[in-house]
Design a protein around this motif. Structure first.
Motif, short mmCIF file in Angstrom:
data_model
loop_
_atom_site.label_atom_id
_atom_site.label_comp_id
_atom_site.label_asym_id
_atom_site.label_seq_id
_atom_site.Cartn_x
_atom_site.Cartn_y
_atom_site.Cartn_z
N VAL A 12 0.83 -1.21 0.00
CA VAL A 12 0.00 0.00 0.00
C VAL A 12 0.86 1.26 0.00
CG1 VAL A 12 -1.91 -1.14 1.19
CG2 VAL A 12 -0.19 0.09 2.53
N VAL A 13 2.18 1.10 0.22
CA VAL A 13 3.07 2.25 0.17
C VAL A 13 3.20 2.69 -1.29
CG1 VAL A 13 5.44 3.03 0.55
CG2 VAL A 13 4.33 1.55 2.22
N PRO A 14 3.08 3.99 -1.57
CA PRO A 14 3.20 4.45 -2.96
C PRO A 14 4.57 4.12 -3.54
CG PRO A 14 2.27 6.17 -1.54
CD PRO A 14 2.74 5.07 -0.63
N GLY A 15 4.58 3.81 -4.83
CA GLY A 15 5.83 3.50 -5.51
C GLY A 15 5.70 2.28 -6.39
N ASP A 16 6.42 2.30 -7.50
CA ASP A 16 6.41 1.20 -8.46
C ASP A 16 7.66 0.36 -8.24
OD1 ASP A 16 6.59 -0.46 -10.69
OD2 ASP A 16 5.56 1.00 -11.97
N PRO A 17 7.52 -0.94 -7.91
CA PRO A 17 8.71 -1.77 -7.68
C PRO A 17 9.66 -1.79 -8.87
CG PRO A 17 6.73 -2.89 -6.94
CD PRO A 17 6.27 -1.68 -7.66
N GLY A 18 9.10 -1.88 -10.07
CA GLY A 18 9.95 -1.89 -11.25
C GLY A 18 10.72 -0.59 -11.42
N ARG A 19 10.06 0.52 -11.16
CA ARG A 19 10.73 1.82 -11.26
C ARG A 19 11.81 1.95 -10.20
NH1 ARG A 19 11.46 4.75 -15.28
NH2 ARG A 19 9.24 4.57 -15.83
N ASN A 20 11.53 1.46 -9.00
CA ASN A 20 12.54 1.51 -7.93
C ASN A 20 13.76 0.66 -8.28
OD1 ASN A 20 10.83 3.13 -6.41
ND2 ASN A 20 9.93 1.39 -5.34
N GLY A 23 15.38 2.33 -11.85
CA GLY A 23 15.82 3.72 -11.80
C GLY A 23 14.94 4.62 -12.65
N PRO A 24 15.18 5.93 -12.56
CA PRO A 24 14.28 6.91 -13.22
C PRO A 24 14.44 6.96 -14.74
CG PRO A 24 16.13 8.03 -12.19
CD PRO A 24 16.23 6.59 -11.79
N TYR A 25 15.50 6.40 -15.29
CA TYR A 25 15.74 6.52 -16.72
C TYR A 25 15.24 5.32 -17.52
CZ TYR A 25 18.82 10.19 -15.02
OH TYR A 25 19.30 11.30 -14.39
N ALA A 26 14.67 4.33 -16.86
CA ALA A 26 14.13 3.17 -17.56
C ALA A 26 12.84 3.56 -18.27
CB ALA A 26 13.88 2.03 -16.59
N THR A 27 12.58 2.94 -19.40
CA THR A 27 11.35 3.20 -20.15
C THR A 27 10.18 2.47 -19.50
OG1 THR A 27 11.70 1.33 -21.64
CG2 THR A 27 12.71 3.44 -22.27
N GLU A 28 8.98 2.88 -19.90
CA GLU A 28 7.78 2.25 -19.35
C GLU A 28 7.71 0.77 -19.73
OE1 GLU A 28 5.73 3.45 -17.22
OE2 GLU A 28 6.67 5.42 -17.18
N ALA A 32 7.49 -2.28 -17.10
CA ALA A 32 6.40 -3.27 -17.18
C ALA A 32 6.95 -4.68 -17.31
CB ALA A 32 5.49 -2.94 -18.37
N ALA A 33 8.02 -4.85 -18.10
CA ALA A 33 8.62 -6.17 -18.25
C ALA A 33 9.21 -6.65 -16.94
CB ALA A 33 9.70 -6.12 -19.34
N TRP A 34 9.84 -5.76 -16.18
CA TRP A 34 10.42 -6.15 -14.89
C TRP A 34 9.31 -6.56 -13.92
CZ3 TRP A 34 10.24 -5.38 -9.75
CH2 TRP A 34 11.33 -5.76 -8.99
#
Length: 300
Positions: A12-20, A23-28, A32-34
């Motif tokens: 429930v904590v905000p944040g996307d595991p894949g984005r974490n 990193g911030p430079y990965a594409t959408e 999504a694949a991660w």
């Protein structure tokens, strides 16, 4: 219950595991694949069952920060926390019980009142303040201990124990007042009980009187408090380990929280929960063995 609460709180904590993780430079599409590869897109119930099954079979995943298997990383840090906790507990028990017994023996005296004031003052001081004072005195003014505990670890038994001594003392002094006050109150209550006076009338005195009629009856509440302290010590103290740079489980969980390393965070919290429950169980068994008023019988 611990696992369910942990899984729910983390998700429930905000944040996307894949984005974490990427990193911030990965594409959408990469994010999504991660998430798909690591099961982050699964529903709450499906994700919980999958995660719990993996945890129970030793598949704790890979750390997003350290890029190593979580099982080896967490258990290695846990062993370090156990070593530090056992040393702190070994310092706490004789110190706290000795102070409590001495206060009970001199109840109402000036020494008893002065010790009470000192213990209450010590109880109001946060652990990180005690640790900072120790670092200034014993690592800077009197350089007899390393500033960071990691500087002395793995350098022989003497240097290894010396590196753990300051954080262990900090842990012990943070709880010595509670244990000492509990021991004092329990001993005083026991010496005022009718069975104690009857034993004195029968001619018992000295070590035999204390061992047979005081210690086993007075140690019950003290053991209960010590059990809680042991669980905290072994489970890892985030404040003390971070302050002294000690590579324990508490310090690892701080890093995992700051950098949102979810596999490490979930595994570390679960291990801490198991340790706390095991400490409570050991406390109950110790109470049954020591206190003659508590006995485990079949069906009870």
């Amino acid at each position: 219950m611990v696992s369910a609460a942990l899984f729910w709180l983390i998700h429930v904590v905000p944040g996307d595991p894949g984005r974490n993780a990427l990193g911030p430079y990965a594409t959408e599409s990469q994010v999504a694949a991660w998430n798909s590869a690591h099961g982050a897109e699964a529903g709450p119930l499906e994700g919980y069952v999958s995660w719990l099954a993996g945890f129970a079979t030793g598949d704790w995943g890979v750390s997003l920060v350290y890029d190593v298997p979580v099982l080896g990383l967490v258990m290695g840090r846990f062993v370090n926390s156990v070593a530090l906790g056992v040393l702190a507990f070994a310092l706490l028990v004789p110190l706290a019980i000795g102070i409590g017994a001495l206060q009970a023996r001199t109840e109402g005296s000036r020494g008893d009142r002065a010790t009470t004031v000192t213990l209450m003052t010590l109880a109001s001081v946060p652990e990180f303040v005690i640790g900072v004072v120790f670092l200034i005195v014993f690592a800077v003014v009197l350089p007899i201990a390393p500033v960071r505990a990691t500087d002395g670890l793995g350098s022989g038994v003497v240097l290894h124990v010396g590196a753990m001594l300051l954080p262990a003392l900090t842990l012990a002094l943070g709880t010595v007042s509670i244990v000492a006050r509990t021991a004092r109150s329990s001993i005083i209550d026991t010496t005022r009980a009718p069975f104690y006076r009857a034993a004195v009338v029968r001619g018992l005195s000295g070590g035999e009187l204390f061992r047979r009629h005081v210690a086993r009856n007075a140690l019950g509440p003290t053991i209960a408090v010590l059990g809680l302290c042991l669980g905290v010590f072994i489970g890892g103290s985030a404040v003390v380990e971070t302050l002294f740079g000690y590579p324990g489980l508490g310090e690892l969980l701080v890093t995992a929280t700051q950098r949102k390393d979810l596999p490490v965070l979930t595994a570390g919290v679960m291990v801490t929960g198991f340790v706390s429950l095991a400490a409570l169980l050991a406390t109950d068994l110790a109470l049954a063995a020591v206190d003659p008023r508590v006995r485990l019988s079949e069906g009870s």
